[in-house]
Each structure stands twice: as structure tokens, then as C-alpha cells.
Design a protein around this motif. Structure first.
Motif, PDB file in Angstrom:
ATOM      1  N   UNK A 164      17.737  57.965   6.209  1.00 10.51           N
ATOM      2  CA  UNK A 164      17.720  57.052   7.164  1.00 10.51           C
ATOM      3  C   UNK A 164      17.430  57.834   8.652  1.00 10.51           C
ATOM      4  N   UNK A 165      17.270  58.794   8.734  1.00  8.07           N
ATOM      5  CA  UNK A 165      16.881  59.816  10.237  1.00  8.07           C
ATOM      6  C   UNK A 165      17.970  59.586  11.006  1.00  8.07           C
ATOM      7  N   UNK A 166      19.162  59.949  10.655  1.00  4.12           N
ATOM      8  CA  UNK A 166      20.498  59.908  11.640  1.00  4.12           C
ATOM      9  C   UNK A 166      20.974  61.205  11.573  1.00  4.12           C
ATOM     10  N   UNK A 167      21.397  61.840  12.703  1.00  7.54           N
ATOM     11  CA  UNK A 167      22.099  63.039  12.908  1.00  7.54           C
ATOM     12  C   UNK A 167      23.527  62.929  13.695  1.00  7.54           C
ATOM     13  N   UNK A 168      24.490  63.839  13.669  1.00  5.27           N
ATOM     14  CA  UNK A 168      25.599  63.627  13.994  1.00  5.27           C
ATOM     15  C   UNK A 168      26.133  65.141  14.194  1.00  5.27           C
ATOM     16  N   UNK A 169      27.182  65.384  15.314  1.00  4.84           N
ATOM     17  CA  UNK A 169      27.810  66.709  15.391  1.00  4.84           C
ATOM     18  C   UNK A 169      29.341  66.319  15.435  1.00  4.84           C
ATOM     19  N   UNK A 170      29.955  67.158  15.181  1.00  4.24           N
ATOM     20  CA  UNK A 170      31.423  67.000  15.006  1.00  4.24           C
ATOM     21  C   UNK A 170      32.210  68.392  15.419  1.00  4.24           C
ATOM     22  N   UNK A 171      33.287  68.178  16.315  1.00  7.07           N
ATOM     23  CA  UNK A 171      34.252  69.179  16.640  1.00  7.07           C
ATOM     24  C   UNK A 171      35.562  69.128  15.762  1.00  7.07           C
ATOM     25  N   UNK A 172      35.670  70.155  14.837  1.00 15.93           N
ATOM     26  CA  UNK A 172      36.844  70.053  14.036  1.00 15.93           C
ATOM     27  C   UNK A 172      37.636  71.235  14.087  1.00 15.93           C
ATOM     28  N   UNK A 173      38.652  71.115  15.031  1.00 22.85           N
ATOM     29  CA  UNK A 173      39.797  71.998  15.201  1.00 22.85           C
ATOM     30  C   UNK A 173      40.699  71.716  14.255  1.00 22.85           C
ATOM     31  N   UNK A 174      42.297  72.158  14.322  1.00 27.32           N
ATOM     32  CA  UNK A 174      43.039  72.104  13.471  1.00 27.32           C
ATOM     33  C   UNK A 174      43.413  70.377  13.424  1.00 27.32           C
ATOM     34  N   UNK A 175      43.609  69.809  14.692  1.00 19.81           N
ATOM     35  CA  UNK A 175      43.838  68.081  14.825  1.00 19.81           C
ATOM     36  C   UNK A 175      42.888  67.363  13.988  1.00 19.81           C
ATOM     37  N   UNK A 176      41.657  67.890  14.439  1.00 18.46           N
ATOM     38  CA  UNK A 176      40.593  66.914  13.785  1.00 18.46           C
ATOM     39  C   UNK A 176      40.290  67.217  12.356  1.00 18.46           C
ATOM     40  N   UNK A 177      40.718  68.305  11.832  1.00 13.80           N
ATOM     41  CA  UNK A 177      40.447  68.746  10.452  1.00 13.80           C
ATOM     42  C   UNK A 177      41.883  67.901   9.679  1.00 13.80           C
ATOM     43  N   UNK A 178      43.007  68.090  10.272  1.00 13.77           N
ATOM     44  CA  UNK A 178      44.405  67.313   9.549  1.00 13.77           C
ATOM     45  C   UNK A 178      43.937  65.777   9.717  1.00 13.77           C
ATOM     46  N   UNK A 179      43.036  65.318  10.681  1.00 11.82           N
ATOM     47  CA  UNK A 179      42.985  63.914  10.788  1.00 11.82           C
ATOM     48  C   UNK A 179      41.561  63.460  10.218  1.00 11.82           C
ATOM     49  N   UNK A 180      40.820  64.554   9.398  1.00  9.15           N
ATOM     50  CA  UNK A 180      39.662  64.190   8.602  1.00  9.15           C
ATOM     51  C   UNK A 180      38.516  63.766   9.387  1.00  9.15           C
ATOM     52  N   UNK A 181      38.292  64.337  10.342  1.00  7.67           N
ATOM     53  CA  UNK A 181      36.895  63.860  11.327  1.00  7.67           C
ATOM     54  C   UNK A 181      35.884  63.791  10.460  1.00  7.67           C
ATOM     55  N   UNK A 182      35.698  64.719   9.463  1.00 16.98           N
ATOM     56  CA  UNK A 182      34.461  64.749   8.263  1.00 16.98           C
ATOM     57  C   UNK A 182      34.390  63.233   7.995  1.00 16.98           C
ATOM     58  N   UNK A 183      35.623  62.793   7.287  1.00 14.26           N
ATOM     59  CA  UNK A 183      35.498  61.445   6.620  1.00 14.26           C
ATOM     60  C   UNK A 183      35.160  60.123   7.702  1.00 14.26           C
ATOM     61  N   UNK A 184      35.588  60.490   9.044  1.00 19.32           N
ATOM     62  CA  UNK A 184      35.344  59.525   9.998  1.00 19.32           C
ATOM     63  C   UNK A 184      34.001  59.530  10.407  1.00 19.32           C
ATOM     64  N   UNK A 185      33.314  60.672  10.285  1.00 18.61           N
ATOM     65  CA  UNK A 185      31.798  60.774  10.820  1.00 18.61           C
ATOM     66  C   UNK A 185      30.766  60.294   9.689  1.00 18.61           C
ATOM     67  N   UNK A 186      31.443  60.357   8.576  1.00 14.28           N
ATOM     68  CA  UNK A 186      30.681  60.004   7.158  1.00 14.28           C
ATOM     69  C   UNK A 186      30.779  58.485   7.062  1.00 14.28           C
TER      70      UNK A 186
END
Length: 247
Positions: free
Chosen positions: A111-133
Motif C-alpha cells: 500500500x506504500x505506507x510508512x510510520x514511526x513509533x516511539x516505544x518507551x515503557x509506557x508506550x510498550x505497556x500500552x501496546x503502541x505497536x498494536x495501535x500503529x498496526x
């Protein structure tokens, strides 16, 4: 001043990306550095990576799991408040800055889509990967199995001592598998959580750097290792398609 490349991302002709190091200077404006020095570092990075500095979009990172879809109102001077950004816009570089947290680059070549994410402890505990996906699949019709993920250098478990309250929080979230207890001290493995989150989400093409930025303070910035310090970064940009010239 060689930039660091992802083995998974480096072979796409329509994509440019990199992870920076201390050699490329501090890229953050909020760490009491000289503003002109920071701008100069950005200009040099843009020149080396062949993008327009004014087009670069970074974030005012707040240790959340909020994902922002880039709009025409976003630019270098108006960074969105969030911890992940996503776009399908051509020639729009995205940047994530870190100094112990995990810098994450995402790319969907279908689909030609890019993203970046900042995953510290809080972001990781709140699953920022899942939210980005979710943003990929809900907003850009991506399939998770088509998304490539590259995670740059971050703090290792050996260097990441946390308090008992973090252990208790992890236990409530069923993340205590990522905490090692040694002599009544608690050490958190963010990488282990990120890997499990990627696998649980169905991502099959990913890489996680084994470099510890805290151990390698001569190469990377580390808040844990140095106190007040700069930020290194991950950058990704969709390039214009090559022009076909009829002869």
C-alpha cells in the motif's frame, strides 16, 4: 558520518530510511541544546539523506500510545503531540527520537505506507505497536502480514532497572515474563515485550537491534547512562517514483 541501515528496509528503491548516532549530533529541541546547533544537525541529516528539512515531521513525544495520521498542516515547525505518526504521502520524512526508548520504523510495500513509533515503557505497556498496526489496517487498507518492522538500538534489560511498582504494573498486564529479578532488583526487557506484541499481531517480517544504547554511550545518547543528553533518531521517507524517459 555513516548512517545505520536496516537489512529489511534497505533494498526498496522507493524508500529511504536510516538510524542516526551521536556522530550525527543531537536532533531534539527540548534538551537544552543550542537551537542553531540542532537546526544545523537537521540540515546536515536532510542533505545526507536527500530530503527537504522543511518537509520532515517529528513528534512532541509524550509516552502515550496515540497514533497521528499526517495531514497537510503538519510540518517541521508544527510537530504533532503523539508517539507514532503514519502517512502515505510522498517525500514526507517521518522521524522518531530516542535516548533509551525503542525507535520503530514501519513499512507496507503493497500500500506504500510508512510510520514511526516511539516505544518507551509506557508506550510498550500500552501496546503502541498494536495501535500503529491498527492505523495501517483501518486507515490505509494494509494487511498486517505485509508490514515490515525495524526496531533500532535501545536500552537492554541488563541496564534497565525499574522499581517494584513497575513490576506490579507489568504483572497486572501479564507482562511480568519480561522482568528479571536479581537480588531484589527488577530489570525490564522491553525488547521481549515488543517481540511478543509483533508476533501476536501477526507481523512476520521484523528485526530488533541487539545494540544497547546505554552500554554504547560513545555511539548513542542514553538518558539512563548520561542524564540530560541529546536524542538520536530513526527516519523513514517514501521517495518519488523514478521517472521513465522515452528515447
Amino acid at each position: 558520518m555513516q548512517l545505520l541501515q536496516s537489512p529489511l528496509l534497505q533494498n526498496f528503491s522507493n524508500l529511504s530510511h536510516c538510524f542516526t548516532s551521536k556522530k550525527h549530533g543531537n536532533l531534539a529541541f527540548h534538551v537544552n541544546d543550542n537551537i542553531q546547533n540542532v537546526i544545523t544537525n537537521h540540515k546536515l541529516l536532510a542533505l545526507k539523506c536527500k530530503f527537504k528539512r522543511s518537509k520532515l515531521i517529528y513528534m512532541r513525544q509524550i509516552h502515550s500510545n496515540y497514533v497521528h495520521t499526517i495531514t497537510d498542516g503538519d510540518n517541521f515547525d508544527t510537530p504533532p503531540i503523539c508517539d507514532a505518526i503514519i502517512t502515505n504521502k510522498i517525500n514526507t520524512p517521518l522521524m522518531v527520537m530516542v535516548a533509551d526508548c525503542s525507535p520503530i520504523l514501519f513499512y507496507d510495500d503493497k500500500q506504500k505506507v510508512i510510520a514511526v513509533a516511539h516505544s518507551g515503557r509506557a508506550g510498550t505497556f500500552n501496546n503502541i505497536i498494536q495501535e500503529t498496526l491498527k492505523s495501517f489496517t483501518n486507515n490505509f487498507n494494509s494487511k498486517v502480514e505485509d508490514i515490515i518492522v525495524s526496531i533500532g538500538a535501545s536500552i537492554s534489560q541488563e541496564c534497565y532497572e525499574v522499581g517494584r511498582e513497575i513490576y506490579d504494573e507489568a504483572k497486572k498486564l501479564n507482562l511480568d515474563y519480561a522482568i528479571n529479578i536479581i537480588d531484589e532488583k527488577y530489570y525490564l526487557d522491553i525488547r521481549a515485550i515488543l517481540k511478543k506484541q509483533l508476533l501476536n499481531a501477526g507481523v512476520t517480517k521484523f528485526e530488533i537491534s541487539d545494540e544497547c544504547n546505554c552500554c554504547l554511550k560513545e555511539k548513542y545518547y542514553s538518558y539512563r547512562g548520561e542524564g540530560e543528553t541529546g536524542r538520536f533518531a530513526g527516519v523513514i521517507v517514501l521517495k518519488s517514483p523514478a521517472k521513465i524517459i522515452n528515447v
